[in-house]
Design an enzyme around this catalytic site. Structure first.
Site: not given
Ligand code: BEZ
Length: 204
Positions: A44, A119
């Protein structure tokens, strides 16, 4: 309530990192509403920095960005502050603190198992109609080039009333809608079109 393509985007008045925001105030603009699973997560963070880097490009295209997660406003503020201090990147767009999960649920952006947002990406047109939805798994970062290309394709559909073919890129030919009657189909082939159902049109 499910959100469908072609449906009016559900309205909201929310608390964001840029103050209160009423979606209705963006009428007349294109809007990219995107949700992320959580603040202070690596994928993110890369997405936020890339959206920030491309922000002016989106603005020039009359596109507003809105981030969203169920984290609190204080978490968002601390994360934005951290991104500024550690990476030198200012996040110029509002991020919704959807702590009651109202917007996330309305837009089908909740992973009810984890209690986090997924997402997701929604592109909303200037009439506030949902035109595109993309969902990515938590581990897969978005392709901002593809989101940019999608906005350009949607604007081509909107402005030129032309569809866009596979792998279309800005400047490429559009596609004229297929004829609705036998007469029109025959006329199109007589006018030199290879087939009655696929006709390209140059936008130059
Ligand atoms: C992230 O790195 O943004 C992420 C990875 C796994 C689950 C939630 C967020």
């Amino acid at each position: 309530m499910a959100v469908y393509l072609g449906q009016k985007a559900p309205g909201f008045i929310v608390n964001t990192t840029k103050g209160p925001l009423d979606l209705e105030s963006y009428k007349g603009k294109w809007v990219i509403l995107f949700s992320h699973p959580a603040d202070f997560t690596p994928v993110c963070t890369t997405e936020f920095m890339e959206f920030a880097r491309r922000y002016e490009e989106f603005k020039k295209m009359n596109v507003e960005l809105i981030g969203l997660s169920v984290d609190s406003i204080y978490s968002h503020i601390q994360w934005m502050k951290d991104i500024r201090e550690k990476f030198g990147v200012e996040i110029p767009f509002p991020v919704i603190a959807d702590i009651n999960k109202d917007v996330a649920r309305e837009y089908n952006l909740m992973d009810e198992k984890t209690g986090s947002t997924v997402r997701g990406v929604f592109i909303i047109d200037p009439n506030m109609v949902v035109r595109l939805m993309i969902y990515y798994p938590a581990e897969t970062g978005r392709n901002i080039d593809e989101i940019m290309r999608s906005v350009k394709a949607l604007k081509m559909n909107w402005n030129r009333k032309l569809a866009t073919p596979v792998n279309w890129q800005p400047g490429g030919d559009g596609i004229v809608s297929a004829p609705g009657t036998l007469e029109e189909a025959i006329k199109r082939e007589k006018n030199g079109s290879k087939t009655w159902y696929l006709k390209y049109e140059s936008v130059e």
